[in-house]
Design a protein around this motif. Structure first.
Motif, PDB file in Angstrom:
ATOM      1  N   SER A   1     -23.657  14.403   1.436  1.00  0.00           N
ATOM      2  CA  SER A   1     -23.503  14.044   2.840  1.00  0.00           C
ATOM      3  C   SER A   1     -22.096  13.543   3.107  1.00  0.00           C
ATOM      4  O   SER A   1     -21.554  12.766   2.325  1.00  0.00           O
ATOM      5  N   PRO A   2     -21.503  13.972   4.228  1.00  0.00           N
ATOM      6  CA  PRO A   2     -20.171  13.470   4.559  1.00  0.00           C
ATOM      7  C   PRO A   2     -20.242  12.014   4.970  1.00  0.00           C
ATOM      8  O   PRO A   2     -21.274  11.533   5.424  1.00  0.00           O
ATOM      9  N   ALA A   3     -19.153  11.319   4.778  1.00  0.00           N
ATOM     10  CA  ALA A   3     -19.115   9.910   5.159  1.00  0.00           C
ATOM     11  C   ALA A   3     -17.777   9.577   5.783  1.00  0.00           C
ATOM     12  O   ALA A   3     -16.745  10.018   5.308  1.00  0.00           O
ATOM     13  N   GLU A   4     -17.837   8.820   6.864  1.00  0.00           N
ATOM     14  CA  GLU A   4     -16.628   8.199   7.385  1.00  0.00           C
ATOM     15  C   GLU A   4     -16.390   7.076   6.389  1.00  0.00           C
ATOM     16  O   GLU A   4     -17.169   6.127   6.334  1.00  0.00           O
ATOM     17  N   ALA A   5     -15.370   7.183   5.567  1.00  0.00           N
ATOM     18  CA  ALA A   5     -15.318   6.297   4.409  1.00  0.00           C
ATOM     19  C   ALA A   5     -14.003   5.559   4.237  1.00  0.00           C
ATOM     20  O   ALA A   5     -12.950   6.126   4.419  1.00  0.00           O
ATOM     21  N   ILE A   6     -14.095   4.318   3.941  1.00  0.00           N
ATOM     22  CA  ILE A   6     -13.162   3.328   3.423  1.00  0.00           C
ATOM     23  C   ILE A   6     -13.764   2.002   3.828  1.00  0.00           C
ATOM     24  O   ILE A   6     -14.213   1.872   4.954  1.00  0.00           O
TER      25      ILE A   6
ATOM     26  N   ILE B   1       0.854  -1.181   0.000  1.00  0.00           N
ATOM     27  CA  ILE B   1       0.000   0.000   0.000  1.00  0.00           C
ATOM     28  C   ILE B   1       0.895   1.237   0.000  1.00  0.00           C
ATOM     29  O   ILE B   1       1.820   1.336   0.795  1.00  0.00           O
ATOM     30  N   ASP B   2       0.597   2.163  -0.877  1.00  0.00           N
ATOM     31  CA  ASP B   2       1.309   3.441  -0.863  1.00  0.00           C
ATOM     32  C   ASP B   2       0.776   4.285   0.281  1.00  0.00           C
ATOM     33  O   ASP B   2       1.530   4.760   1.112  1.00  0.00           O
ATOM     34  N   HIS B   3      -0.517   4.512   0.300  1.00  0.00           N
ATOM     35  CA  HIS B   3      -1.158   5.195   1.416  1.00  0.00           C
ATOM     36  C   HIS B   3      -2.649   4.913   1.360  1.00  0.00           C
ATOM     37  O   HIS B   3      -3.159   4.437   0.359  1.00  0.00           O
ATOM     38  N   THR B   4      -3.306   5.198   2.439  1.00  0.00           N
ATOM     39  CA  THR B   4      -4.758   5.117   2.516  1.00  0.00           C
ATOM     40  C   THR B   4      -5.253   6.457   3.027  1.00  0.00           C
ATOM     41  O   THR B   4      -4.695   7.000   3.982  1.00  0.00           O
ATOM     42  N   THR B   5      -6.268   6.969   2.394  1.00  0.00           N
ATOM     43  CA  THR B   5      -6.886   8.200   2.860  1.00  0.00           C
ATOM     44  C   THR B   5      -8.197   7.851   3.539  1.00  0.00           C
ATOM     45  O   THR B   5      -9.011   7.117   2.983  1.00  0.00           O
ATOM     46  N   ILE B   6      -8.361   8.382   4.732  1.00  0.00           N
ATOM     47  CA  ILE B   6      -9.562   8.122   5.510  1.00  0.00           C
ATOM     48  C   ILE B   6     -10.266   9.449   5.748  1.00  0.00           C
ATOM     49  O   ILE B   6      -9.647  10.417   6.191  1.00  0.00           O
ATOM     50  N   ARG B   7     -11.560   9.483   5.423  1.00  0.00           N
ATOM     51  CA  ARG B   7     -12.387  10.651   5.700  1.00  0.00           C
ATOM     52  C   ARG B   7     -13.035  10.455   7.057  1.00  0.00           C
ATOM     53  O   ARG B   7     -13.737   9.472   7.282  1.00  0.00           O
ATOM     54  N   THR B   8     -12.812  11.393   7.945  1.00  0.00           N
ATOM     55  CA  THR B   8     -13.382  11.300   9.286  1.00  0.00           C
ATOM     56  C   THR B   8     -13.556  12.684   9.879  1.00  0.00           C
ATOM     57  O   THR B   8     -12.752  13.574   9.614  1.00  0.00           O
ATOM     58  N   ASP B   9     -14.602  12.849  10.653  1.00  0.00           N
ATOM     59  CA  ASP B   9     -14.756  14.089  11.389  1.00  0.00           C
ATOM     60  C   ASP B   9     -14.250  13.934  12.817  1.00  0.00           C
ATOM     61  O   ASP B   9     -14.458  14.803  13.659  1.00  0.00           O
ATOM     62  N   ASN B  10     -13.559  12.837  13.079  1.00  0.00           N
ATOM     63  CA  ASN B  10     -12.895  12.591  14.362  1.00  0.00           C
ATOM     64  C   ASN B  10     -11.384  12.595  14.113  1.00  0.00           C
ATOM     65  O   ASN B  10     -10.695  11.620  14.394  1.00  0.00           O
ATOM     66  N   LEU B  11     -10.872  13.695  13.562  1.00  0.00           N
ATOM     67  CA  LEU B  11      -9.469  13.753  13.135  1.00  0.00           C
ATOM     68  C   LEU B  11      -8.487  13.458  14.259  1.00  0.00           C
ATOM     69  O   LEU B  11      -7.618  12.599  14.110  1.00  0.00           O
TER      70      LEU B  11
END
Length: 135
Positions: free
Chosen positions: A67-72, A3-13
């Motif tokens: 809508s925002p999403a906690e995503a992966i 894996i090079d990197h993973t991007t995670i969307r979260t509002d709990n940074l």
């Protein structure tokens, strides 16, 4: 392949950043200026390379109207020292689910971030796989 990197969307940074630092031993490192100016967040490094990028889910809501999403769905990390890592998770009080795959010589552990994102860790074995440890 790694894996090079993973991007995670979260509002709990902050909580998610601290989780990755505490559980995987990552360190927070620099982000390119153009990205840092445009998108809030954190880059977490393993050794000299950024592995996990954290960005706010609400940032995309503000820009796209969606809508925002906690995503992966999940990301898998190749790791070493299965026994040591399971003990580490137990000491931290983090719940996990082990999976042994003797036909392909792997042991896997599934766990979730504080926001509920599923992570998988993969440990390769050269010989038979022992009994799965209790949680």
């Amino acid at each position: 392949m790694h894996i090079d990197h993973t991007t995670i969307r979260t509002d709990n940074l902050a909580e998610t950043r601290d989780f990755f630092i505490k559980v995987f031993g990552l360190t927070e490192g620099p982000r390119p200026a153009a990205i840092a100016r445009a998108i809030p967040g954190h880059w977490l490094y393993w050794k000299e390379a950024p592995l996990v990028h954290l960005i706010p889910a609400s940032f995309y809501h503000d820009r796209t109207g969606q809508s925002p999403a906690e995503a992966i769905d999940h990301t898998a990390f190749f790791m070493e020292d299965y026994e040591g890592f399971t003990q580490h998770l137990k000491q931290l009080g983090i719940r996990f689910t082990p999976m042994d795959l003797p036909d392909i010589g792997e042991r896997r552990i599934f766990l979730r971030t504080p926001a509920g994102i599923l992570l998988e860790t993969v440990f390769r074995t050269d010989n038979g796989i022992s009994t799965t440890p209790e949680e």
